[in-house]
Scaffold this motif. Structure first.
Motif, PDB file in Angstrom:
ATOM      1  N   GLU A   1      23.226 -23.968  -3.721  1.00 30.82           N
ATOM      2  CA  GLU A   1      23.867 -25.138  -4.345  1.00 30.82           C
ATOM      3  C   GLU A   1      25.381 -25.091  -4.198  1.00 30.82           C
ATOM      4  O   GLU A   1      26.003 -26.089  -3.831  1.00 30.82           O
ATOM      5  N   SER A   2      25.976 -23.933  -4.466  1.00 36.90           N
ATOM      6  CA  SER A   2      27.439 -23.856  -4.355  1.00 36.90           C
ATOM      7  C   SER A   2      27.875 -23.942  -2.897  1.00 36.90           C
ATOM      8  O   SER A   2      28.926 -24.517  -2.587  1.00 36.90           O
TER       9      SER A   2
ATOM     10  N   GLU B   1      26.272 -25.673  -0.560  1.00 41.17           N
ATOM     11  CA  GLU B   1      26.120 -27.083  -0.176  1.00 41.17           C
ATOM     12  C   GLU B   1      27.278 -27.923  -0.707  1.00 41.17           C
ATOM     13  O   GLU B   1      27.812 -28.774   0.000  1.00 41.17           O
ATOM     14  N   SER B   2      27.670 -27.672  -1.946  1.00 42.90           N
ATOM     15  CA  SER B   2      28.748 -28.468  -2.529  1.00 42.90           C
ATOM     16  C   SER B   2      30.089 -28.205  -1.849  1.00 42.90           C
ATOM     17  O   SER B   2      30.938 -29.085  -1.770  1.00 42.90           O
TER      18      SER B   2
END
Length: 153
Positions: free
Chosen positions: A142-143, A145-146
């Motif tokens: 998630e981090s 991707e962000s």
């Protein structure tokens, strides 16, 4: 009153019967050819199964010898990587990150038991280190991707 079949009709019937007989005769031999090809393909499969059986025997020898040295086969993941190279036949390739007395013992025993069926290489990373990197990537997906570092294919 008896009817006789004209000569030309008799020839027609004879040609039809001969044609049908010839067709049946050639089809019989043609099918024998097809069955022979199928038998050859089955024989080739059997040879392949023998080859696979031989390869599996070599893999089992490798696993058993490594287990006898390290206590379990899975312990090799702390030393390097193992893969099967089928690009040019069959070869067990073991990559070690570091060389020490244990890896030298594994090399000597496997070289003696498997000969040219085993190859050793130097690797930069062990299987367990690679698994940890993979897990870290997925855990931080998630981090990543962000921040634009990770994108699904």
């Amino acid at each position: 009153m008896s009817k006789t079949i004209p000569h030309f009709q008799m020839k027609k019937v004879l040609y039809a019967v001969l044609s049908a007989f010839s067709f049946a005769f050639f089809m019989f031999f043609y099918n024998q050819q097809v069955f022979a090809e199928v038998d050859l393909k089955e024989l080739e499969k059997e040879v392949s199964q023998e080859q696979i059986s031989s390869e599996m025997d070599d893999i089992i020898v490798m696993q058993n010898e490594v287990a006898s040295i390290l206590g379990s086969y899975e312990e090799i993941q702390n030393y390097g990587t193992v893969y099967i190279d089928r690009a040019n036949g069959f070869k067990i390739v073991i990559g070690f990150k570091n060389e020490d007395l244990i890896t030298n013992r594994i090399k000597n025993v496997l070289s003696e038991k498997l000969g040219e069926k085993v190859e050793f290489a130097v690797t930069d990373i062990t299987y367990n280190e690679l698994s940890k990197i993979k897990d870290d990537i997925f855990d931080n997906r998630e981090s990543l991707e962000s921040s634009g570092v990770y994108a699904e294919a």
